[in-house]
Design an enzyme around this catalytic site. Structure first.
Site, PDB file in Angstrom:
ATOM      1  N   GLU A   1       0.829  -1.199   0.000  1.00  0.00           N
ATOM      2  CA  GLU A   1       0.000   0.000   0.000  1.00  0.00           C
ATOM      3  C   GLU A   1       0.871   1.260   0.000  1.00  0.00           C
ATOM      4  OE1 GLU A   1      -2.207  -3.458   0.914  1.00  0.00           O
ATOM      5  OE2 GLU A   1      -0.443  -2.701   1.970  1.00  0.00           O
TER       6      GLU A   1
ATOM      7  N   HIS B   1       9.349  15.008  10.397  1.00  0.00           N
ATOM      8  CA  HIS B   1      10.522  15.140   9.533  1.00  0.00           C
ATOM      9  C   HIS B   1      10.231  14.988   8.052  1.00  0.00           C
ATOM     10  CE1 HIS B   1      13.480  13.959  12.997  1.00  0.00           C
ATOM     11  NE2 HIS B   1      12.808  15.077  13.247  1.00  0.00           N
TER      12      HIS B   1
END
Length: 142
Positions: free
Chosen positions: A71, A98
């Site tokens: 996925e 991040h």
């Protein structure tokens, strides 16, 4: 927040729980399928989620499968998508902090449902830190 969600058969059960959890939290959710636990090919349901996020129709996406790997790979093939495969709260926090991930991938076979719901919450509430990470995001998009 407007959230697109999709899964294959192996992520169907958690997808249903996540949809309920999100709606109870006041989010607008679009379910791109699948709509049962019968075996399906996941790209058919994952790619539309990623495309909807990339187009800006939805702010975030969530995709699910057995491990979440296929996925995540499928979602990341769509330009403008940064899909993070998460397995615990810290991985969810860092993929937003991040990497400014806009799609979350989860593996139903990799964690219990309570953990999955907590990961979703961290993914949705953690802001991108920017700073030194912004240059890296630009490099990814080049």
């Amino acid at each position: 927040m407007k959230i697109a969600i999709g899964s294959d058969h192996a992520g169907f059960r958690y997808k249903q729980a996540i949809i309920q959890h999100l709606r109870e939290g006041g989010h607008e959710v679009k379910d791109f399928g699948t709509h049962s636990d019968e075996a399906v090919d996941y790209p058919k349901f994952i790619r539309p989620v990623a495309e909807a996020v990339a187009a800006g129709t939805y702010e975030r996406g969530i995709v699910l499968g057995g491990s979440g790997n296929g996925e995540a790979i499928t979602a990341n093939r769509v330009k403008g998508v940064r899909c993070g495969l998460c397995w615990n709260l810290e991985s969810a926090r860092l993929t937003r902090l991040h990497n400014d991930a806009n799609v979350l991938s989860l593996g139903e076979r990799m964690m219990d449902q309570e953990t999955a719901l907590k990961i979703v919450d961290v993914f949705l509430t953690t802001a991108f830190e920017g700073g030194r990470h912004l240059a890296r995001i630009h490099q990814i998009d080049e």
